[in-house]
Design a protein around this motif. Structure first.
Motif, PDB file in Angstrom:
ATOM      1  N   GLY A  87       0.796  -1.223   0.000  1.00 31.33           N
ATOM      2  CA  GLY A  87       0.000   0.000   0.000  1.00 31.33           C
ATOM      3  C   GLY A  87       0.822   1.262   0.000  1.00 31.33           C
ATOM      4  N   GLY A  88       0.357   2.233  -0.752  1.00 32.05           N
ATOM      5  CA  GLY A  88       1.049   3.507  -0.831  1.00 32.05           C
ATOM      6  C   GLY A  88       0.128   4.587  -1.345  1.00 32.05           C
ATOM      7  N   ALA A 208       4.443   4.823   3.120  1.00 29.88           N
ATOM      8  CA  ALA A 208       4.249   3.385   3.231  1.00 29.88           C
ATOM      9  C   ALA A 208       3.759   3.000   4.620  1.00 29.88           C
ATOM     10  N   PHE A 209       3.216   1.800   4.708  1.00 29.50           N
ATOM     11  CA  PHE A 209       2.804   1.255   5.999  1.00 29.50           C
ATOM     12  C   PHE A 209       4.018   1.078   6.915  1.00 29.50           C
ATOM     13  N   THR A 239      10.137  -1.144  -2.923  1.00 26.25           N
ATOM     14  CA  THR A 239      10.058   0.016  -3.811  1.00 26.25           C
ATOM     15  C   THR A 239       9.795   1.295  -3.021  1.00 26.25           C
ATOM     16  N   ASP A 240      10.252   2.395  -3.574  1.00 27.66           N
ATOM     17  CA  ASP A 240      10.233   3.688  -2.888  1.00 27.66           C
ATOM     18  C   ASP A 240       8.817   4.255  -2.777  1.00 27.66           C
ATOM     19  N   MET A 241       8.472   4.753  -1.569  1.00 27.27           N
ATOM     20  CA  MET A 241       7.198   5.412  -1.353  1.00 27.27           C
ATOM     21  C   MET A 241       7.385   6.676  -0.521  1.00 27.27           C
ATOM     22  N   ASP A 242       8.508   7.377  -0.712  1.00 27.87           N
ATOM     23  CA  ASP A 242       8.685   8.678  -0.075  1.00 27.87           C
ATOM     24  C   ASP A 242       7.890   9.755  -0.801  1.00 27.87           C
ATOM     25  N   THR A 243       7.771   9.587  -2.133  1.00 31.07           N
ATOM     26  CA  THR A 243       7.035  10.514  -2.986  1.00 31.07           C
ATOM     27  C   THR A 243       5.862   9.775  -3.606  1.00 31.07           C
ATOM     28  N   PRO A 244       4.694  10.399  -3.779  1.00 36.83           N
ATOM     29  CA  PRO A 244       3.572   9.694  -4.408  1.00 36.83           C
ATOM     30  C   PRO A 244       3.959   9.144  -5.777  1.00 36.83           C
ATOM     31  N   LEU A 245       3.383   7.994  -6.113  1.00 38.08           N
ATOM     32  CA  LEU A 245       3.612   7.413  -7.436  1.00 38.08           C
ATOM     33  C   LEU A 245       2.754   8.141  -8.465  1.00 38.08           C
ATOM     34  N   GLY A 246       3.397   8.539  -9.544  1.00 34.91           N
ATOM     35  CA  GLY A 246       2.662   9.222 -10.589  1.00 34.91           C
ATOM     36  C   GLY A 246       2.278  10.634 -10.199  1.00 34.91           C
ATOM     37  N   LEU A 247       1.222  11.128 -10.823  1.00 36.69           N
ATOM     38  CA  LEU A 247       0.796  12.511 -10.628  1.00 36.69           C
ATOM     39  C   LEU A 247      -0.584  12.627  -9.991  1.00 36.69           C
ATOM     40  N   VAL A 344       0.390  13.909   1.270  1.00 39.22           N
ATOM     41  CA  VAL A 344      -0.488  13.933   0.097  1.00 39.22           C
ATOM     42  C   VAL A 344      -1.599  12.904   0.258  1.00 39.22           C
ATOM     43  N   GLY A 345      -1.267  11.720   0.777  1.00 43.74           N
ATOM     44  CA  GLY A 345      -2.280  10.688   0.989  1.00 43.74           C
ATOM     45  C   GLY A 345      -3.334  11.111   2.002  1.00 43.74           C
ATOM     46  N   ILE A 346      -2.893  11.741   3.080  1.00 42.65           N
ATOM     47  CA  ILE A 346      -3.850  12.216   4.086  1.00 42.65           C
ATOM     48  C   ILE A 346      -4.734  13.316   3.506  1.00 42.65           C
ATOM     49  N   ALA A 347      -4.141  14.200   2.700  1.00 37.79           N
ATOM     50  CA  ALA A 347      -4.938  15.251   2.059  1.00 37.79           C
ATOM     51  C   ALA A 347      -6.007  14.645   1.153  1.00 37.79           C
TER      52      ALA A 347
END
Length: 425
Positions: A87-88, A208-209, A239-247, A344-347
């Protein structure tokens, strides 16, 4: 054989291995309602503190699998391989990966879930397509895999029912964050679905979780070992999840972006992760094929359209659009150094794209659109993010979640490494 549940709790509390008979009895008795929630909670907390030995965890997972049915996918007539992500934010990879791998000759039984908190859910995203159905009878799922090669749907209630009860209990007792319990929860469902092979996408970073790479690596290794113990060929990519994937982060927003990738375009990070996972899946399935070619020549898009249509959806339908869009602008000139995935995910969640409880509804059109990614040059007053929502009253809470979520500075940023590690048995 029947046990005193207090003796079982004491065994783990005192740091001993649970016997096979104790494990089998507890999982069956709790699933059947013979063990009270408070007693099961005590055992889960003892596992959090004491851990589990590898053979003990393998038996615990086996008991969870046999609490329900294990599907037989042999009638599909193709090698079967699935993928699971921990999950991300902006993680729409399953939407592209499932038809892509099917276009290369495998069958993908992608049993997926819904979003909770700051991470999105695959079923929520696909339900933004008019008419699309998440729940399929088992035979319909097998028929679709045989005919099309790809299915994304919800798991039936008879797959690892022990996990459904235990997960709900863990969620309200502070016992989610334990490697043995996470690994057995994920792997019991994936093994029960009957796939021959499985690739795990273990996300690492702020969104990430498990943001700590050492813990993520331990989880990946534990799940790979559980797969091997149950004769499922398993590997994991960190895999990296510091930045959102895609736009995009949101439901219909991510479907649009996924279709862009299937059409041969889309953001480069989404394409890179998708192809890395596709190659890993095809390798485990024993299929020699080039997934990049299947994206480029339209085969993956053809499978996508057939898959959506088979589940009642209209691949040509207009997707929902949020009624209100608020633009967040860059406060200064410079280069975007950081954009925090969790913020960004919380927003997106606060805008209506996610849920706090499993029964909460979600807004199909809500979410966040990124107008810049780390490494991009931005100017003061230019768009940095777009906040999409049906309820303007949600904007303030989303903006609050983004406070401190980015850094802008003069320096160039280092190239982002997306695949951090690969783990096989």
């Amino acid at each position: 054989m029947t046990f005193d549940v207090v003796d079982v709790i004491r065994t783990k509390r005192d740091g001993h291995r649970l016997t096979d008979d104790q494990i089998d009895w507890f999982i069956r008795a709790y699933t059947d309602g013979e063990v009270a929630d408070e007693q099961a909670s005590a055992l889960l907390m003892a596992i959090v503190w004491r851990g589990m030995e590898p053979d003990e965890l393998a038996r615990w997972t086996a008991a969870m699998i046999t609490s329900g049915v294990r599907l037989d996918l042999s009638p599909v007539g193709r090698p079967t391989v699935d993928k699971h992500s921990t999950g991300g934010v902006g993680d729409k990879i399953s939407l592209i990966l499932c038809p892509l791998v099917a276009a290369c000759g495998a069958a993908v039984p992608q049993l997926s879930g819904r979003g909770l908190g700051h991470t999105g859910g695959t079923l929520d995203k696909l339900e933004s397509i008019p008419g699309w159905q998440a729940l399929l009878p088992t035979q319909a799922m097998i028929d679709q895999m045989r005919d099309i090669g790809a299915v994304i749907c919800g798991a039936s209630a008879d797959l690892a029912p022990a996990d459904r009860k235990l997960y709900a209990l863990r969620d309200v007792t502070g016992t989610v964050e334990a490697i043995p319990l996470i690994a057995s929860s994920i792997m019991s469902k994936k093994i029960a679905e009957g796939t021959d092979a499985l690739v795990l996408d273990v996300k690492v970073g702020s969104g990430a979780f498990l943001p700590d790479i050492a813990m993520a690596r331990e989880l990946a290794r534990t799940m790979v070992e559980l797969g091997a113990a149950h004769d499922v060929r398993t590997s994991a990519l960190l895999t990296d999840m510091d930045t959102p994937l895609g736009l995009t982060a949101g439901n219909a927003l991510e479907v649009r972006e996924s279709v862009d990738v299937l059409a041969g375009g889309g953001p480069s990070d989404v394409v890179e992760i998708t192809l890395a996972l596709a190659r890993e899946m095809l390798d485990l399935a024993g299929i020699d094929a080039d997934p990049a070619a299947a994206l480029a020549d339209g085969r993956a898009m053809d499978v996508w359209r057939r898959m959506i249509t088979a589940q009642g959806g209209d691949p040509d339908a207009e997707l929902p659009v949020a009624r209100h869009v608020e633009t967040v602008t860059a406060p200064a000139d410079g280069r975007l150094q950081r954009l925090d995935a969790r913020a960004v995910g919380i927003a997106a969640w606060r805008l209506g794209a996610g849920r706090a409880r499993k029964e909460d509804p979600v807004s199909a059109g809500a979410g966040v659109v990124l107008r810049a990614k780390p490494g991009d040059v931005v100017t003061a007053g230019a768009p940095l993010l777009e906040l999409h929502t049906d309820d303007p009253a949600r904007i303030a809470a989303a903006q609050a979640a983004l406070d401190g979520a980015w850094d802008i500075g003069p320096d160039a940023t280092a190239d982002r490494t997306l695949v951090l590690d690969r783990i096989r048995a």
